[in-house]
Scaffold this motif. Structure first.
Motif, PDB file in Angstrom:
ATOM      1  N   GLY A 192      20.184 -32.621   1.764  1.00 43.38           N
ATOM      2  CA  GLY A 192      21.198 -32.340   0.906  1.00 43.38           C
ATOM      3  C   GLY A 192      21.151 -33.509  -0.245  1.00 43.38           C
ATOM      4  N   GLY A 193      20.351 -34.575   0.041  1.00 43.52           N
ATOM      5  CA  GLY A 193      20.226 -35.432  -1.237  1.00 43.52           C
ATOM      6  C   GLY A 193      19.094 -35.407  -1.906  1.00 43.52           C
ATOM      7  N   VAL A 194      18.174 -34.401  -1.606  1.00 41.81           N
ATOM      8  CA  VAL A 194      16.993 -34.531  -2.300  1.00 41.81           C
ATOM      9  C   VAL A 194      16.901 -33.726  -3.435  1.00 41.81           C
ATOM     10  CG1 VAL A 194      14.434 -33.394  -1.674  1.00 41.81           C
ATOM     11  CG2 VAL A 194      15.463 -34.468  -0.099  1.00 41.81           C
ATOM     12  N   THR A 195      16.123 -34.440  -4.441  1.00 37.49           N
ATOM     13  CA  THR A 195      16.388 -33.797  -5.843  1.00 37.49           C
ATOM     14  C   THR A 195      15.149 -33.339  -6.342  1.00 37.49           C
ATOM     15  OG1 THR A 195      15.699 -36.153  -6.565  1.00 37.49           O
ATOM     16  CG2 THR A 195      17.975 -35.817  -6.749  1.00 37.49           C
ATOM     17  N   PHE A 196      14.040 -33.427  -5.541  1.00 35.77           N
ATOM     18  CA  PHE A 196      12.734 -32.735  -5.846  1.00 35.77           C
ATOM     19  C   PHE A 196      11.994 -32.808  -4.633  1.00 35.77           C
ATOM     20  CE2 PHE A 196       8.190 -33.314  -6.542  1.00 35.77           C
ATOM     21  CZ  PHE A 196       7.861 -32.297  -7.404  1.00 35.77           C
ATOM     22  N   MET A 197      11.036 -31.826  -4.379  1.00 38.24           N
ATOM     23  CA  MET A 197      10.110 -31.742  -3.204  1.00 38.24           C
ATOM     24  C   MET A 197       9.041 -30.917  -3.444  1.00 38.24           C
ATOM     25  SD  MET A 197      11.083 -30.906   0.785  1.00 38.24           S
ATOM     26  CE  MET A 197      10.393 -29.118   1.113  1.00 38.24           C
ATOM     27  N   ASP A 198       7.758 -31.417  -3.174  1.00 41.11           N
ATOM     28  CA  ASP A 198       6.472 -30.692  -3.495  1.00 41.11           C
ATOM     29  C   ASP A 198       6.011 -30.442  -2.162  1.00 41.11           C
ATOM     30  OD1 ASP A 198       5.184 -32.873  -2.278  1.00 41.11           O
ATOM     31  OD2 ASP A 198       4.262 -33.467  -4.435  1.00 41.11           O
ATOM     32  N   SER A 199       4.723 -29.744  -2.120  1.00 44.00           N
ATOM     33  CA  SER A 199       4.189 -29.551  -0.754  1.00 44.00           C
ATOM     34  C   SER A 199       4.118 -30.516   0.439  1.00 44.00           C
ATOM     35  CB  SER A 199       2.833 -28.878  -1.119  1.00 44.00           C
ATOM     36  OG  SER A 199       1.925 -29.645  -1.633  1.00 44.00           O
ATOM     37  N   SER A 200       4.076 -31.620  -0.299  1.00 46.67           N
ATOM     38  CA  SER A 200       4.258 -33.016   0.722  1.00 46.67           C
ATOM     39  C   SER A 200       5.490 -32.995   1.696  1.00 46.67           C
ATOM     40  CB  SER A 200       4.155 -34.287   0.064  1.00 46.67           C
ATOM     41  OG  SER A 200       2.736 -34.337  -0.860  1.00 46.67           O
ATOM     42  N   GLY A 201       6.352 -32.325   1.138  1.00 46.36           N
ATOM     43  CA  GLY A 201       7.928 -32.132   1.750  1.00 46.36           C
ATOM     44  C   GLY A 201       7.679 -31.275   3.017  1.00 46.36           C
ATOM     45  N   ILE A 202       6.976 -30.369   2.582  1.00 51.36           N
ATOM     46  CA  ILE A 202       6.696 -29.217   3.784  1.00 51.36           C
ATOM     47  C   ILE A 202       5.824 -29.706   4.902  1.00 51.36           C
ATOM     48  CG2 ILE A 202       5.482 -26.983   4.333  1.00 51.36           C
ATOM     49  CD1 ILE A 202       8.036 -26.617   2.625  1.00 51.36           C
ATOM     50  N   GLY A 203       4.789 -30.616   4.445  1.00 49.34           N
ATOM     51  CA  GLY A 203       3.998 -31.195   5.358  1.00 49.34           C
ATOM     52  C   GLY A 203       4.751 -32.182   6.276  1.00 49.34           C
ATOM     53  N   LEU A 204       5.667 -32.982   5.676  1.00 53.69           N
ATOM     54  CA  LEU A 204       6.688 -33.804   6.384  1.00 53.69           C
ATOM     55  C   LEU A 204       7.481 -32.954   7.507  1.00 53.69           C
ATOM     56  CD1 LEU A 204       8.062 -36.584   6.554  1.00 53.69           C
ATOM     57  CD2 LEU A 204       9.683 -35.527   4.810  1.00 53.69           C
ATOM     58  N   ILE A 205       8.036 -31.907   7.027  1.00 58.51           N
ATOM     59  CA  ILE A 205       8.568 -31.157   7.961  1.00 58.51           C
ATOM     60  C   ILE A 205       7.867 -30.720   9.103  1.00 58.51           C
ATOM     61  CG2 ILE A 205      10.183 -28.902   8.282  1.00 58.51           C
ATOM     62  CD1 ILE A 205      10.987 -29.257   5.314  1.00 58.51           C
ATOM     63  N   LEU A 206       6.532 -29.921   8.780  1.00 60.31           N
ATOM     64  CA  LEU A 206       5.885 -29.365   9.745  1.00 60.31           C
ATOM     65  C   LEU A 206       5.187 -30.722  10.853  1.00 60.31           C
ATOM     66  CD1 LEU A 206       3.705 -27.053   7.661  1.00 60.31           C
ATOM     67  CD2 LEU A 206       5.579 -26.423   9.213  1.00 60.31           C
ATOM     68  N   GLY A 207       4.984 -31.665  10.181  1.00 61.65           N
ATOM     69  CA  GLY A 207       4.547 -32.828  11.144  1.00 61.65           C
ATOM     70  C   GLY A 207       5.522 -32.978  12.071  1.00 61.65           C
ATOM     71  N   ARG A 208       7.023 -33.435  11.677  1.00 62.52           N
ATOM     72  CA  ARG A 208       7.892 -33.642  12.614  1.00 62.52           C
ATOM     73  C   ARG A 208       8.357 -32.415  13.609  1.00 62.52           C
ATOM     74  NH1 ARG A 208       6.191 -36.006   9.414  1.00 62.52           N
ATOM     75  NH2 ARG A 208       4.990 -36.590  11.392  1.00 62.52           N
ATOM     76  N   ASN A 209       8.190 -31.406  13.134  1.00 56.85           N
ATOM     77  CA  ASN A 209       8.203 -30.294  14.178  1.00 56.85           C
ATOM     78  C   ASN A 209       7.320 -30.436  15.392  1.00 56.85           C
ATOM     79  OD1 ASN A 209       9.510 -27.684  14.788  1.00 56.85           O
ATOM     80  ND2 ASN A 209       7.636 -26.678  14.361  1.00 56.85           N
ATOM     81  N   THR A 210       6.162 -30.581  14.852  1.00 54.96           N
ATOM     82  CA  THR A 210       4.911 -30.803  15.840  1.00 54.96           C
ATOM     83  C   THR A 210       5.076 -32.046  16.693  1.00 54.96           C
ATOM     84  OG1 THR A 210       3.222 -29.906  14.421  1.00 54.96           O
ATOM     85  CG2 THR A 210       2.541 -31.344  16.367  1.00 54.96           C
ATOM     86  N   MET A 211       5.759 -33.022  16.203  1.00 52.73           N
ATOM     87  CA  MET A 211       6.097 -34.229  17.071  1.00 52.73           C
ATOM     88  C   MET A 211       7.203 -34.105  17.995  1.00 52.73           C
ATOM     89  SD  MET A 211       7.024 -38.065  15.812  1.00 52.73           S
ATOM     90  CE  MET A 211       6.722 -39.538  16.821  1.00 52.73           C
ATOM     91  N   MET A 212       8.333 -33.160  17.476  1.00 53.27           N
ATOM     92  CA  MET A 212       9.334 -33.086  18.461  1.00 53.27           C
ATOM     93  C   MET A 212       8.809 -32.137  19.582  1.00 53.27           C
ATOM     94  SD  MET A 212      11.769 -34.848  17.747  1.00 53.27           S
ATOM     95  CE  MET A 212      13.047 -34.400  18.837  1.00 53.27           C
ATOM     96  N   LYS A 213       7.989 -31.040  19.400  1.00 52.21           N
ATOM     97  CA  LYS A 213       7.690 -30.170  20.129  1.00 52.21           C
ATOM     98  C   LYS A 213       6.782 -30.977  21.276  1.00 52.21           C
ATOM     99  CE  LYS A 213       7.521 -25.874  17.844  1.00 52.21           C
ATOM    100  NZ  LYS A 213       6.677 -24.869  17.186  1.00 52.21           N
TER     101      LYS A 213
END
Length: 95
Positions: free
Chosen positions: A50-71
């Motif tokens: 909600g507070g993010v003003t800009f996100m490039d592909s690094s943000g997608i990598g951040l999400i995918l990495g946390r998804n893997t970690m949680m799994k």
């Protein structure tokens, strides 16, 4: 510069992200969120953009990495208030 504040209620940890997420800030965010996951061991991680003003592909990598970690830890990931440009990719990744 990006920032993250993590709060845990019961077994759910929410990471409230703010600012711009790019190559440089993604590493900082990854380290901060991972440290909290390992410390608090949540069953569910919610990443709130909600507070993010800009996100490039690094943000997608951040999400995918946390998804893997949680799994790996037997948990789940959920996304709140995703950036518009990320929605399609997150759907393809089934997040």
């Amino acid at each position: 510069m990006a920032a993250v504040k993590c709060k845990q209620i019961r077994q759910t940890m929410t990471a409230f992200l703010e600012g711009e997420i790019d190559h440089h800030s993604a590493q900082y965010l990854r380290e901060e969120i991972d440290a909290q996951i390992l410390s608090l061991t949540p069953v569910k991680l919610v990443m709130d953009f909600g507070g993010v003003t800009f996100m490039d592909s690094s943000g997608i990598g951040l999400i995918l990495g946390r998804n893997t970690m949680m799994k790996v830890l037997g948990g789940k990931l959920a996304i709140q208030n995703p950036p518009v440009q990320a929605v399609r990719i997150l759907r393809l990744a089934q997040i």
